[in-house]
Write an enzyme that holds these catalytic residues in place. Structure first.
Site, mmCIF file in Angstrom:
data_model
loop_
_atom_site.group_PDB
_atom_site.id
_atom_site.type_symbol
_atom_site.label_atom_id
_atom_site.label_comp_id
_atom_site.label_asym_id
_atom_site.label_seq_id
_atom_site.Cartn_x
_atom_site.Cartn_y
_atom_site.Cartn_z
ATOM 1 N N ILE A 250 0.889 -1.163 0.000
ATOM 2 C CA ILE A 250 0.000 0.000 0.000
ATOM 3 C C ILE A 250 0.925 1.210 0.000
ATOM 4 O O ILE A 250 1.550 1.527 1.009
ATOM 5 C CB ILE A 250 -0.932 0.014 1.219
ATOM 6 C CG1 ILE A 250 -1.869 -1.188 1.195
ATOM 7 C CG2 ILE A 250 -1.764 1.304 1.246
ATOM 8 C CD1 ILE A 250 -2.829 -1.260 2.364
ATOM 9 N N PRO A 251 1.084 1.894 -1.140
ATOM 10 C CA PRO A 251 2.214 2.811 -1.334
ATOM 11 C C PRO A 251 2.037 4.205 -0.716
ATOM 12 O O PRO A 251 1.970 5.222 -1.414
ATOM 13 C CB PRO A 251 2.311 2.898 -2.861
ATOM 14 C CG PRO A 251 0.891 2.749 -3.316
ATOM 15 C CD PRO A 251 0.265 1.751 -2.363
ATOM 16 N N CYS A 252 2.024 4.263 0.617
ATOM 17 C CA CYS A 252 1.947 5.566 1.277
ATOM 18 C C CYS A 252 3.210 6.389 1.022
ATOM 19 O O CYS A 252 3.209 7.607 1.220
ATOM 20 C CB CYS A 252 1.694 5.406 2.768
ATOM 21 S SG CYS A 252 2.911 4.411 3.649
ATOM 22 N N HIS A 253 4.280 5.745 0.552
ATOM 23 C CA HIS A 253 5.519 6.471 0.234
ATOM 24 C C HIS A 253 5.334 7.399 -0.969
ATOM 25 O O HIS A 253 6.163 8.284 -1.194
ATOM 26 C CB HIS A 253 6.666 5.488 -0.042
ATOM 27 C CG HIS A 253 6.380 4.522 -1.149
ATOM 28 N ND1 HIS A 253 5.758 3.301 -0.938
ATOM 29 C CD2 HIS A 253 6.625 4.583 -2.491
ATOM 30 C CE1 HIS A 253 5.650 2.661 -2.093
ATOM 31 N NE2 HIS A 253 6.155 3.423 -3.052
#
Length: 286
Positions: A250-253
């Site tokens: 889950i690409p919160c970056h």
């Protein structure tokens, strides 16, 4: 000091690249060249050049350009709200569709959410990735937790905190291996990955929105809030992103501040910068 021989070569290489990134960030105004950075890592310029090219798929010079704030700002300018909305509604093309194609989210029942995972059996394992060691955990329905770790005991304590009433077994599941495939440079053959998440309805919506951000692109808290038809919910969006239980997948970056500043990251800003640069290099190299 680099990892011990028991750790994978990928993990060792990540530590070297992370140190190089830190050095560049601190000395950015002096524009250190290849020799400067290689000397800092106690590597020959040739070895450093080869290591960077193998790891990122581009030369060190180009890779460092991807890490600059100017690059982050240029990506932000390219991603107008209409493009973001289009990505949210129509899906993505090429390998950047990976999350849309292979990831499905199932929220835990209200009972599971409130009772801290009672009645849940959780298998967990540790693995090495391009960006450091990870802990990964799953229920019978899907991956429920993934985090970058420094100390295994501390990482397991954090997992216990997330699901205090669950029953645990240290065992690598097939779904763990499938999820780890997503860290590969060529993940076109990655199998389906399902997520089983503990979160409020709003948090689940935010995490689903993160999966719609294309690899190699960035979004802001404001664009995500707008995509959820709640443009005033920037602070709530930020809180939900900060509670993301599945690192990298889950690409919160891919979420930065509206000014173009990379901003904070639960697992370290150096790691966040490295992941953004790696994804950009891979996307532009296609």
């Amino acid at each position: 000091m680099y990892p011990t021989n028991s750790q994978s070569q990928d993990s060792i290489n990540y530590q070297r690249i992370a140190e190089a990134i830190d050095y560049i960030k601190v000395n950015f105004k002096s524009q250190p060249d290849l020799n400067d950075v290689a000397e800092k890592l106690n590597l020959s310029p040739f070895h450093f050049q080869r290591l960077f090219s193998e790891w990122a798929g581009v030369s060190p010079k180009k890779f460092l350009q991807y890490l600059s704030l100017d690059y982050a700002k240029s990506l932000l300018k390219e991603q107008q709200a209409t493009l973001f909305d289009a990505a949210m509604k129509t899906g993505l093309s090429g390998t950047s569709r990976l999350h849309d194609l292979f990831l499905t989210i199932e929220g835990m029942t209200p009972g599971e959410y409130k009772n801290g995972g009672a009645q849940l059996y959780i298998n967990y394992s540790f693995a090495d990735s391009l960006f450091g060691k990870i802990i990964i955990a799953s229920t019978h329905k899907g991956i429920c937790y993934l985090a970058f770790v420094e100390v295994e005991e501390e990482a397991f304590a954090m997992l216990l905190k997330a699901f205090p009433n669950a029953q645990y077994q240290k065992h690598e599941q097939t779904m763990h291996k499938k999820a780890i495939q997503l860290f590969n440079k060529d993940c076109s053959d990655a199998a389906e990955v399902k997520l089983h998440l503990k979160g409020s309805p709003f948090q689940l919506k935010v995490w689903e929105a993160l999966l719609k951000i294309p690899a190699g692109k960035l979004a802001t808290y404001g664009t995500i809030a707008a995509g959820l038809n709640n443009p005033k919910a920037c602070r709530a969006v930020g809180s939900a992103i900060g509670k993301n239980p599945i690192a990298f997948i889950i690409p919160c970056h891919r979420v930065i501040q509206s000014t173009g500043i990379i901003g904070g990251y639960h697992w370290g800003t150096t790691r966040k910068t490295a992941i953004i640069g790696w994804e950009a290099a891979k996307t532009l190299g296609q």
